[in-house]
Design an enzyme around this catalytic site. Structure first.
Site, PDB file in Angstrom:
ATOM      1  N   ASP A 190      -7.202   2.501   4.095  1.00 52.95           N
ATOM      2  CA  ASP A 190      -6.155   2.941   3.079  1.00 52.95           C
ATOM      3  C   ASP A 190      -5.183   2.071   3.198  1.00 52.95           C
ATOM      4  O   ASP A 190      -3.983   2.446   4.263  1.00 52.95           O
ATOM      5  CB  ASP A 190      -5.912   4.230   2.931  1.00 52.95           C
ATOM      6  CG  ASP A 190      -4.879   4.897   1.660  1.00 52.95           C
ATOM      7  OD1 ASP A 190      -4.285   3.692   1.215  1.00 52.95           O
ATOM      8  OD2 ASP A 190      -4.968   5.830   1.493  1.00 52.95           O
ATOM      9  N   HIS A 191      -4.640   0.990   2.708  1.00 52.85           N
ATOM     10  CA  HIS A 191      -3.637   0.139   2.860  1.00 52.85           C
ATOM     11  C   HIS A 191      -2.392   0.495   2.573  1.00 52.85           C
ATOM     12  O   HIS A 191      -1.275   0.246   3.184  1.00 52.85           O
ATOM     13  CB  HIS A 191      -3.813  -1.129   2.152  1.00 52.85           C
ATOM     14  CG  HIS A 191      -3.295  -2.372   2.882  1.00 52.85           C
ATOM     15  ND1 HIS A 191      -2.473  -2.350   3.834  1.00 52.85           N
ATOM     16  CD2 HIS A 191      -3.690  -3.786   2.523  1.00 52.85           C
ATOM     17  CE1 HIS A 191      -2.167  -3.571   4.144  1.00 52.85           C
ATOM     18  NE2 HIS A 191      -2.741  -4.367   3.525  1.00 52.85           N
TER      19      HIS A 191
END
Ligand code: CAO
Length: 433
Positions: free
Chosen positions: A405-406
């Site tokens: 999850d950036h």
């Protein structure tokens, strides 16, 4: 005195070829004056053709699919003279006394998308929810009435499965089902649904109900896909020595003992990396304002079962041996395949591993099992020539894929995390450190 009146296509603005889309009367029907008896369509507009006389239909001269033009005979009606629409006094006697059709669509050049124009794209059979287009969709009066009865705003349906994307009754039903079951509304999802296709038009088909697991997994995956900005990073680890050690360990085992697969070392390496990079053992708070760091280390393992994918969770993995992990995973995956996992068996994971290594592959992009922030994908190790500075030597290389999850993990952090795992798998003595 009863009279026979011919109902003809009126002047529709000089259009030479008009499609008959729907015919709503048949011989013997009683029609009222101005009642819609057919739906006609040009490139730009859909029209309801009203009866220019009330009475009993004697003959119908058109059918869906016909092409007509101004003056084409539509039907003959046995009529009480008083019911016919009186011709305007200034009109010549030979002009049929036919009122202008009720135009449903704008005749201005508003283009309604026509998915059937692309040869490779089959015609849509489910409505497409479009949130920007306010043009009234093509639909016959009976379909409009049906939609109104169900409380469906037909302008929310951009295209249907009929010819030229005309909305049919089944499209309205699908639209209602879709909104009811998926809760997709203009304000909540804002994403047009994928049109359904009637595949039977291309060949024989069979419809099978999805298992509950598949449906729930599908909903969860879609939710994650829509909510998380995900990046997948690929890496390769040299597991030549690790594999030799694994084979040696298994050779020492009794026949009925659980064998060790490479996955156990991957779990160990993952846990070591999560301790080194605590952001991977975390979840974003629901409001996205805080990162919740976990001091425990539970790993979910995606297990393929006949009913679909399930993810049992191995608890406190950091305090368990490779043998314990192998035994526990064997028990949990057996339970999963027999459909005997309890909800608690699948809760509390910190990160998930999805291993397709027993099957094959060179790389894939697993979807994060949110609210976890990352997932490690594994595909099949294979012997490859690796340059050691002097020569190519055969090494067993294991492909690894990390999706994160950036919002939580930066690219550099992801790369360092994978470099750490790679280093530990290439020399598993490091896992003792
Ligand atoms: N490279 C080469 N060989 C591998 C390997 C890899 N990366 N991973 C496993 N293998 C080998 C094993 O050593 C074993 O070989 P032997 O039979 O000679 O001992 C064989 O492949 C089968 O292994 P396995 O899959 O039964 O065992 P595992 O511990 O590697 O995996 C489990 C266990 C439960 C993860 C696996 O059985 C499974 O269900 N995988 C599918 C997961 C899945 O569907 N993920 C997709 C998610 S995205 O939709």
């Amino acid at each position: 005195m009863a009279d026979v009146i011919e109902i003809k296509v009126p002047d529709v603005g000089g259009v030479a070829s008009i499609d008959v889309v729907e015919v709503l009367i048949k011989p013997g029907d009683t029609v009222a004056l101005e009642q819609t008896i057919a739906t006609l369509e040009t490139d730009k507009a859909s029209m309801e053709l009203p009866a220019s006389a009330g009475g009993t239909v004697q003959q119908v001269h058109i059918k869906p699919g016909d092409k007509v033009a101004e003056g084409s005979l539509v039907a003959t009606v046995l009529v009480n003279g008083a019911e016919a629409v009186p011709a305007k006094p200034e009109e010549p006697a030979q002009k049929p006394a036919t009122p202008a059709p009720a135009i449903q669509e704008q005749s201005a050049p508003v283009k309604i998308p026509e998915p059937t124009k692309t040869p490779t794209t089959p015609p849509a059979t489910a409505p497409v929810i479009d949130h920007s287009v306010s043009v009234t969709a093509h639909a016959s009066p009976s379909v409009r009435l049906f939609a109104r009865e169900l409380g469906v705003d037909i302008t929310k349906m951009m295209a249907g499965s009929g010819r030229k994307s005309r909305i049919l009754k089944d499209d309205v039903k699908s639209f209602v089902k879709q909104v009811m079951s998926e809760g997709i509304t203009q304000s909540s999802a804002g994403i047009p649904a994928i049109p359904a296709v009637d595949f039977s038009q291309f060949g024989e088909i069979e419809t099978q109900k999805l298992s509950k697991i598949k449906r729930l997994t599908g909903q969860n995956l879609s939710r994650v896909w829509l909510n998380l900005p995900m990046v997948t990073y690929h890496e390769e680890a040299d597991i030549t020595e690790m594999e030799a050690f694994r084979v040696a360990l298994n050779a020492e085992k009794a026949k009925d003992e659980v064998k060790i697969t490479g996955l156990m070392f991957i779990i160990k390496a993952l846990v070591a990396a999560m301790k080194q990079f605590p952001n991977f053992n975390a979840s974003l708070s629901a409001d996205g304002e805080n990162l919740i760091l976990k001091k425990y280390c539970n790993i979910g393992i995606a297990v393929d079962t006949p009913n679909g994918l399930v993810v049992p969770v191995l608890r406190n993995v950091d305090s368990k041996s490779v043998n314990q992990l192998a035994t526990e995973l064997a028990e949990k995956s057996d339970k999963a395949r027999l459909g005997k996992l309890m909800p608690a068996d699948m809760q509390g994971g910190c990160m998930t591993i999805s291993s397709l290594g027993g099957i094959g592959g060179t790389a894939f992009t697993p979807i994060v099992n949110a609210p976890e922030v990352a997932i490690l994908g594994v595909t099949r190790a294979k012997m490859q020539p690796v340059w050691n500075g002097k020569e190519f030597i055969p090494r067993l290389m294991l492909p690894l894929d990390l999706t994160y999850d950036h919002r939580v993990i930066d690219g550099a952090e992801g790369a360092r995390f994978m470099a750490f795992i790679k280093q530990n798998l290439s020399d598993i003595r490091r896992l003792l450190l």
